[in-house]
Motif scaffolding. Structure first.
Motif, short mmCIF file in Angstrom:
data_model
loop_
_atom_site.label_atom_id
_atom_site.label_comp_id
_atom_site.label_asym_id
_atom_site.label_seq_id
_atom_site.Cartn_x
_atom_site.Cartn_y
_atom_site.Cartn_z
N SER A 1 0.84 -1.20 0.00
CA SER A 1 0.00 0.00 0.00
C SER A 1 0.87 1.25 0.00
O SER A 1 2.09 1.21 0.27
N LEU A 2 0.26 2.39 -0.28
CA LEU A 2 1.00 3.65 -0.27
C LEU A 2 1.52 3.97 1.13
O LEU A 2 2.61 4.52 1.28
N TYR A 3 0.76 3.61 2.16
CA TYR A 3 1.26 3.80 3.52
C TYR A 3 2.48 2.93 3.76
O TYR A 3 3.49 3.37 4.32
N GLN A 4 2.42 1.66 3.34
CA GLN A 4 3.55 0.76 3.58
C GLN A 4 4.80 1.22 2.85
O GLN A 4 5.92 1.00 3.32
N ARG A 5 4.64 1.90 1.73
CA ARG A 5 5.81 2.36 0.97
C ARG A 5 6.29 3.74 1.40
O ARG A 5 7.50 4.00 1.44
N PHE A 6 5.35 4.65 1.73
CA PHE A 6 5.75 6.05 1.93
C PHE A 6 5.27 6.67 3.24
O PHE A 6 5.49 7.86 3.47
N GLY A 7 4.60 5.91 4.09
CA GLY A 7 4.10 6.47 5.34
C GLY A 7 5.21 6.76 6.34
O GLY A 7 6.31 6.19 6.28
N ARG A 8 4.92 7.66 7.27
CA ARG A 8 5.86 8.01 8.34
C ARG A 8 5.12 8.03 9.67
O ARG A 8 3.94 8.40 9.73
N ILE A 9 5.84 7.65 10.73
CA ILE A 9 5.33 7.78 12.09
C ILE A 9 6.36 8.57 12.87
O ILE A 9 7.46 8.07 13.16
N GLY A 10 6.02 9.84 13.21
CA GLY A 10 6.97 10.69 13.92
C GLY A 10 8.30 10.75 13.18
O GLY A 10 8.36 10.87 11.96
N SER A 11 9.38 10.64 13.94
CA SER A 11 10.72 10.65 13.35
C SER A 11 11.40 9.30 13.42
O SER A 11 12.56 9.17 13.02
N PHE A 12 10.67 8.25 13.89
CA PHE A 12 11.32 6.96 14.11
C PHE A 12 10.88 5.87 13.15
O PHE A 12 11.45 4.79 13.14
N PHE A 13 9.83 6.13 12.31
CA PHE A 13 9.39 5.10 11.37
C PHE A 13 9.20 5.72 10.00
O PHE A 13 8.64 6.80 9.85
N GLN A 14 9.68 4.99 8.99
CA GLN A 14 9.48 5.41 7.61
C GLN A 14 9.18 4.19 6.76
O GLN A 14 9.82 3.14 6.90
N GLY A 15 8.17 4.31 5.88
CA GLY A 15 7.83 3.21 4.99
C GLY A 15 8.98 2.82 4.09
O GLY A 15 9.98 3.54 3.95
N ASN A 16 8.82 1.68 3.45
CA ASN A 16 9.89 1.13 2.62
C ASN A 16 9.46 1.16 1.15
O ASN A 16 8.65 0.33 0.71
N PRO A 17 9.99 2.08 0.33
CA PRO A 17 9.61 2.14 -1.09
C PRO A 17 10.11 0.96 -1.90
O PRO A 17 9.72 0.81 -3.07
N ASN A 18 10.98 0.12 -1.33
CA ASN A 18 11.51 -1.03 -2.05
C ASN A 18 10.78 -2.34 -1.75
O ASN A 18 11.25 -3.42 -2.12
N LEU A 19 9.64 -2.23 -1.08
CA LEU A 19 8.88 -3.44 -0.78
C LEU A 19 8.43 -4.14 -2.07
O LEU A 19 8.12 -3.50 -3.07
N GLU A 20 8.40 -5.47 -2.01
CA GLU A 20 7.85 -6.26 -3.10
C GLU A 20 6.38 -6.59 -2.81
O GLU A 20 5.90 -6.45 -1.69
N ALA A 21 5.67 -7.04 -3.80
CA ALA A 21 4.28 -7.46 -3.62
C ALA A 21 4.22 -8.75 -2.81
O ALA A 21 5.08 -9.63 -2.93
N GLU A 22 3.23 -8.86 -1.94
CA GLU A 22 2.92 -10.13 -1.31
C GLU A 22 2.34 -11.05 -2.39
O GLU A 22 1.55 -10.61 -3.22
N ASP A 23 2.73 -12.31 -2.38
CA ASP A 23 2.29 -13.20 -3.46
C ASP A 23 1.85 -14.55 -2.91
O ASP A 23 2.23 -14.94 -1.79
N SER A 24 1.06 -15.27 -3.69
CA SER A 24 0.53 -16.55 -3.23
C SER A 24 0.42 -17.54 -4.38
O SER A 24 0.33 -17.16 -5.55
N PHE A 25 0.42 -18.81 -4.01
CA PHE A 25 0.06 -19.89 -4.92
C PHE A 25 -1.03 -20.70 -4.23
O PHE A 25 -0.90 -21.05 -3.05
N ALA A 26 -2.12 -20.97 -4.94
CA ALA A 26 -3.24 -21.70 -4.34
C ALA A 26 -3.78 -22.72 -5.33
O ALA A 26 -3.71 -22.53 -6.54
N TRP A 27 -4.32 -23.80 -4.77
CA TRP A 27 -4.99 -24.78 -5.60
C TRP A 27 -6.18 -25.35 -4.84
O TRP A 27 -6.25 -25.27 -3.61
N GLU A 28 -7.13 -25.88 -5.58
CA GLU A 28 -8.32 -26.46 -4.96
C GLU A 28 -8.87 -27.55 -5.86
O GLU A 28 -8.64 -27.57 -7.07
N VAL A 29 -9.60 -28.47 -5.25
CA VAL A 29 -10.31 -29.51 -5.99
C VAL A 29 -11.62 -29.75 -5.27
O VAL A 29 -11.67 -29.77 -4.03
#
Length: 648
Positions: free
Chosen positions: A434-462
């Motif tokens: 999300s935009l928060y996860q990439r660019f959000g800030r909390i005070g002066s001690f937390f900053q989002g990570n613009p280099n994050l990759e997408a969360e991904d999955s593999f699923a199957w069903e029968v």
């Protein structure tokens, strides 16, 4: 391996083992669009699908989207209180942010929500014609967010050949609740229109459990309103329409685990779209353009009071702009295949967020925007008289993360000799940071990570479904079973120093969805659903929070006369792990703790007074259960609503 899942192959085979030779169902099959982008008979779709129609919504007494989805197989609904309160959906053990919600096929997840999740507690249903739920990976069709599944809200349409139709609803009852809706729709020549307004007001219920000693029994009220307007024209194979939808909720909130007398929220959404579609080559090729805009605005205000000297003034603004070009081509017969269909297109999305929340020194801010462009294609067809095959592929290209290539393939095998069908599918899906996860800030001690990759999955069903020839009907009993397995990687969480975020988590979930529908007599349809889920954090080797192992729902449609319909519904949720727990004293309890199981009984009765007027009564939580779907939030107590619906 757990004994439940050692028995999964037997569960899947059970519908087939029970079956005997029977005639095929004579009724016309239901058509689904969400699962393939091509209108397809439900029996030919290689995915687990639940469809709630307008009749289901009315006969079962669903007021909100959260109520309507609570009994869908494979799904766990967690709502922090009553109507209008925050509600999250967990499909097949995946996270709540891994559910993509569409409105008439357009994604409407809130871009300003820190995880990009959807709040299911906000939506009223007077303007909704049907709800299509497709479980399993859907990114090959709709892109980011569709790891657990896709939920499409299809709005009401104007009746064909009717110049003016007026419809509405008026009801009132306990907890100071009043509800109303009024609409008009019609078609004249090539023109059609729809206008609907709806509102609800309630004093609400106390969301704090009585067991917590600090509970003051304060209730949380809701004032909700929504309006939808559509105007269109259709001639031959060409149609043009515009739609505008507004929804706004004003609600009272609680701090956990204590009541708060002046904590208020305002949640507003505007949605608008323009759509044009035309047929080419005698209708064999349908092409269309769509432009849509969604704007979410949320504000939460909490002033100092006798219980707390702290204050809150949080503001979130999120905008999503969508431009979509879509095509459907009927190819007919091609070699050994018949009924071949092709869907392809291109989608461009632009998201922007302005958010400012939290207390001084711990202020969270986000001011960012990003765009994504995707191309997608899907094909389906029938091989021989009984095997349906389908496949889809989508490439998302993003401004500031690596993008993702997603796919899904599936097959459905009809076995008419035993009135059964077997389906299997597999695919990948992703959730963009999300935009928060990439660019959000909390005070002066937390900053989002613009280099994050997408969360991904593999699923199957029968899965398998069988009609059993009992009670003098070819489909006197319908039994179904589906085994699902999902593996999710690169999940986003805090780094060790809590100064940013990283792709460091992995999760897995597997389970079985069992269903049974019994039709012993003409006036009775009874249904039973049981979902067994095992969802784990693979890094911590611990159960995932708010994923109960067992969820069982039962319901019936009882129509002893042509005028009367009675719809009882029971929902049982087993013990559920939670990492945010509170003792009876209100003290926070660390670690994984289990919420107790709970059972909720609802009952709705409708009586058609005339061909145009229906009277009804809706009873919710008739057993007055004090069950906590999320630790620290109790389900609303017993309530009764009486009212009338009309269509002229």
């Amino acid at each position: 391996m757990n004994s439940t899942f050692r028995a999964a192959p037997l569960a899947l085979a059970l519908p087939l083992l029970l079956s005997t030779t029977a005639l095929a169902q004579p009724t016309l099959p239901e058509t689904i669009v969400t699962a393939t982008r091509i209108p397809t008979e439900a029996e030919r779709v290689p995915a687990a699908i639940t469809v709630l129609t307008r009749a289901d919504i009315e006969e079962r007494g669903y007021q909100s989207l959260a109520e309507a989805l609570a009994t869908v197989p494979g799904m766990n609904m967690v709502q922090g209180g009553g109507l209008g309160q925050q509600a999250s959906v967990f499909i097949r053990g995946t996270a709540s942010r891994h559910v993509l919600v569409l409105l008439d096929g357009v994604p409407v997840n809130d871009a300003s929500e820190p995880n990009g999740a959807f709040n299911f507690g906000n939506e009223l249903l007077a303007d909704i014609e049907r709800i299509e739920v497709v479980r399993g990976p859907g990114s090959s069709l709709y892109g980011s967010g569709a790891i657990g599944g896709v939920i499409n809200l299809v709005t009401r349409r104007a009746p064909a050949g009717v110049p003016v139709q007026v419809f509405g609803d008026l009801a009132g009852g306990s907890q100071g609740t009043a509800r109303g809706a009024l609409g008009a729709a019609g078609s004249l020549g090539g023109w059609n229109y729809l206008v609907v307004g709806q509102g609800l007001t309630t004093q609400g219920s106390d969301a704090t459990p009585r067991r917590i000693t600090g509970d003051t029994k304060e209730t949380e009220s809701l004032r909700a309103g929504a309006g939808t307007a559509r105007f269109g024209w259709a001639g031959g194979t060409t149609s043009i329409e515009g739609m505008l939808r507004w929804r706004e909720n004003r609600l009272e909130l609680d701090n956990v685990p204590n009541d708060d007398p002046n904590y208020d929220g305002n949640d507003r959404r505007w949605f608008g779209q323009l759509r044009a579609e035309t047929g080419l080559f005698d209708g064999a090729w349908t092409t269309g353009l769509r432009a849509a805009v969604t704007e979410d605005r949320r504000r939460y205000l909490n002033l100092p009071d006798g219980r707390s000297s702290g204050s809150t003034d949080d503001l979130y603004r999120g905008t999503r702009q969508t431009l979509d070009w879509g095509n459907r081509v009927r190819l007919g017969d091609a070699g050994p295949f018949s009924a071949v269909g092709l869907a392809f297109g291109m989608t461009h999305e632009h998201e922007s967020v302005e958010a400012n929340s939290g207390s001084p020194g711990f202020r969270t801010t986000t001011d960012a925007s990003a765009s994504t462009t995707a191309v997608h294609a899907g094909i389906q067809g029938r091989l021989g008289p009984r095997l349906d095959l389908s496949a889809g592929l989508r490439q998302d290209v993003a401004d500031d993360y690596d993008g993702f290539l997603s796919w899904r393939a599936g097959a459905v095998l009809a076995l008419p000799e035993v009135s059964s069908r077997v389906r299997a599918s597999a695919g990948t899906a992703f959730k963009a940071p999300s935009l928060y996860q990439r660019f959000g800030r909390i005070g002066s001690f937390f900053q989002g990570n613009p280099n994050l990759e997408a969360e991904d999955s593999f699923a199957w069903e029968v899965g398998a479904e069988t009609d059993l020839p009992l009670f003098g009907r070819s489909d006197g009993v319908t039994a179904s079973a589906t085994y699902f397995n999902t593996r999710t990687n690169n999940l986003i969480n805090f780094n060790r120093s809590f100064s940013s975020l990283e792709n460091i988590e992995e999760a897995s979930s597997q389970g079985v969805e069992l269903g049974l529908v019994v039709r012993p007599v003409r006036w009775l349809d009874a249904r039973l659903g049981w979902t067994i889920t095992e969802a784990r954090d693979e890094v911590a080797d611990a159960p995932l929070a708010r994923r109960p192992r067992n969820v069982i729902s039962a319901g019936a449609r009882i129509a002893p006369t042509d005028r009367l319909v009675i719809s009882p519904e029971v929902l049982f949720t087993g013990p559920s792990p939670d990492t945010a727990s509170y003792a009876d004293s209100g003290a926070f309890v660390s670690g994984v703790n289990y919420n107790k199981s709970g059972t909720v009984l609802n009952l709705t009765a409708s009586y058609r007074v005339t061909s145009a007027i229906t009277a009804y009564a809706e009873g919710r939580n008739l057993g007055n259960s004090r069950w906590e779907p999320a630790n620290g939030f109790v389900t609303p107590g017993r309530s009764l609503l009486v009212g009338t619906r009309f269509v002229f």
